[in-house]
Design an enzyme around this catalytic site. Structure first.
Site, PDB file in Angstrom:
ATOM      1  N   ASP A  48       0.910  -1.321  -0.011  1.00 19.03           N
ATOM      2  CA  ASP A  48       0.097  -0.120  -0.126  1.00 19.03           C
ATOM      3  C   ASP A  48       0.796   1.080   0.036  1.00 19.03           C
ATOM      4  O   ASP A  48       1.683   1.484   0.905  1.00 19.03           O
ATOM      5  CB  ASP A  48      -0.855   0.001   1.191  1.00 19.03           C
ATOM      6  CG  ASP A  48      -1.693   1.193   1.326  1.00 19.03           C
ATOM      7  OD1 ASP A  48      -2.809   1.179   0.625  1.00 19.03           O
ATOM      8  OD2 ASP A  48      -1.363   2.148   2.163  1.00 19.03           O
ATOM      9  N   TYR A  53       3.190   9.835  -0.665  1.00 20.53           N
ATOM     10  CA  TYR A  53       4.314   9.171   0.034  1.00 20.53           C
ATOM     11  C   TYR A  53       5.514   9.432  -0.731  1.00 20.53           C
ATOM     12  O   TYR A  53       6.488   9.028  -0.177  1.00 20.53           O
ATOM     13  CB  TYR A  53       4.201   7.719   0.443  1.00 20.53           C
ATOM     14  CG  TYR A  53       2.909   7.417   1.253  1.00 20.53           C
ATOM     15  CD1 TYR A  53       2.150   8.224   1.961  1.00 20.53           C
ATOM     16  CD2 TYR A  53       2.433   5.869   1.488  1.00 20.53           C
ATOM     17  CE1 TYR A  53       0.980   7.933   2.643  1.00 20.53           C
ATOM     18  CE2 TYR A  53       1.569   5.723   2.197  1.00 20.53           C
ATOM     19  CZ  TYR A  53       0.482   6.615   2.713  1.00 20.53           C
ATOM     20  OH  TYR A  53      -0.525   6.187   3.384  1.00 20.53           O
ATOM     21  N   LYS A  78      -2.894   6.052  -4.040  1.00 15.49           N
ATOM     22  CA  LYS A  78      -3.856   7.094  -3.631  1.00 15.49           C
ATOM     23  C   LYS A  78      -3.748   8.486  -4.241  1.00 15.49           C
ATOM     24  O   LYS A  78      -2.664   8.968  -4.194  1.00 15.49           O
ATOM     25  CB  LYS A  78      -3.695   7.057  -2.043  1.00 15.49           C
ATOM     26  CG  LYS A  78      -3.663   5.748  -1.270  1.00 15.49           C
ATOM     27  CD  LYS A  78      -3.876   6.037   0.192  1.00 15.49           C
ATOM     28  CE  LYS A  78      -3.655   4.978   0.887  1.00 15.49           C
ATOM     29  NZ  LYS A  78      -2.048   4.865   1.303  1.00 15.49           N
ATOM     30  N   HIS A 111      -7.515   9.710  -1.608  1.00 14.35           N
ATOM     31  CA  HIS A 111      -6.495   9.453  -0.030  1.00 14.35           C
ATOM     32  C   HIS A 111      -7.532  10.064   1.155  1.00 14.35           C
ATOM     33  O   HIS A 111      -7.692   9.605   2.073  1.00 14.35           O
ATOM     34  CB  HIS A 111      -5.130  10.357  -0.113  1.00 14.35           C
ATOM     35  CG  HIS A 111      -4.313   9.760   0.587  1.00 14.35           C
ATOM     36  ND1 HIS A 111      -2.877   9.661   0.340  1.00 14.35           N
ATOM     37  CD2 HIS A 111      -4.427   9.380   1.782  1.00 14.35           C
ATOM     38  CE1 HIS A 111      -2.281   9.326   1.269  1.00 14.35           C
ATOM     39  NE2 HIS A 111      -3.064   9.037   2.476  1.00 14.35           N
TER      40      HIS A 111
END
Ligand code: A2P
Length: 281
Positions: A48, A53, A78, A111
């Protein structure tokens, strides 16, 4: 435990996902690739990540260099809040995919709903269209409250396959889980270990762990599994990565499940991130 022993959850679009995945927040660059490669070799099959990120490249690298065939691995990413506008969302999904260097992603989520911004339906339409184009196999949301999901369904007729929310024994999300289940949406748990906070020293959990000759983390992750929740624990430590998958050889009884449910508290979030108010871009 053989790797094939991770049970799967079936989504409302017919696709399947492993019932536990590997969280990759803060795993970036070469070190991140090494952690993810270790995780895959320990048996994880679902990774994930997120556009925000900044590690879709590392996830893609780990998947591409793995000996495990692509169709046995699952990659989730996301869409960030700053790209909810339809045209931007379309391009961002394409960017996510290109960053991984893969032919498709298995799961793509919005997200955060960012309700004050209020254009998550546009983003959802972009995800629906990306799924039609085959860029992503399944689509879902993250941090969506019932009212947000109701709006998506009303406006587009398409329910998310997954809703990823903060969920741990201290923040058990009973009502959200019931709502998701009613709509055949798999609830996924971020920070299932409560960021390794006081939760990992809870004496009630320790008592249950002692009964089963397991550690607290295994009890927590088994609790998620028995609730039908897909947890994505993160660990950079290969030994802990391995331990965190050792939860399919025992069962919590009803009393133990109820005892864990009683640990739920209204202020159980790790950070003050109520999706009704909190926005992330
Ligand atoms: P580490 O990476 O050093 O293993 P969450 O997923 O709830 O945000 O929690 C992630 C945190 O939990 C990380 O700091 C991780 O540290 C820690 N963690 C993961 N697995 C274990 C474990 N089996 N025992 C103790 N801490 C763990």
């Amino acid at each position: 435990m053989s790797r094939a022993d991770i049970p799967t959850f079936t989504l409302n679009d017919g696709n399947r996902l492993p019932s536990i995945g590997f969280g990759t927040y803060k795993l970036n660059g070469k070190e991140g690739v090494d952690s993810m490669t270790a995780a895959i070799s320990r048996g994880y099959r679902l990774l994930d990540c997120a556009f925000n990120y900044e590690n879709e490249g590392a996830v893609g690298q780990a998947v591409r260099q793995s000996e495990v065939p692509r169709d046995q691995l699952f990659v989730a990413s996301k869409l960030p809040g700053r790209h909810h506008k339809y045209d931007q969302a379309v391009v961002t999904i394409e960017e996510s995919l290109y960053r991984t260097g893969l032919d498709y992603l298995d799961l793509y989520l919005i997200h955060w709903p960012n309700p004050k911004q209020g254009i998550y339906v546009e983003a959802w339409q972009a995800l629906i269209d990306a799924q039609k184009r085959g860029l992503v196999k399944s689509i879902g949301v993250s941090n969506f409250l019932p009212e947000h999901i109701d709006t998506l369904i009303k406006e587009t007729g398409v329910a998310p396959a997954v809703n990823q929310v903060e969920l741990s024994p201290y923040f058990a999300q009973k009502e959200q889980r019931a709502f998701d289940a009613k709509h055949n949406i798999v609830t996924e748990a971020w920070s299932p270990l409560g960021h390794a906070s006081a939760l990992l020293e809870d004496k009630h959990l320790q008592e249950i762990a002692d009964q089963h000759n397991k550690n607290i983390v295994q009890i927590i992750l088994r609790w998620h599994f028995q609730l039908g929740v897909l947890a994505i624990p993160k660990s950079a430590n290969p030994e802990r990565q391995k331990q965190n998958l050792e939860l399919f050889d025992f069962e919590l009884n009803d009393d133990e499940m109820a005892a864990i449910e009683r640990l739920d508290r209204p202020d159980g979030r790790t950070n003050d991130q109520d999706p009704a108010e909190y926005e992330e871009f």
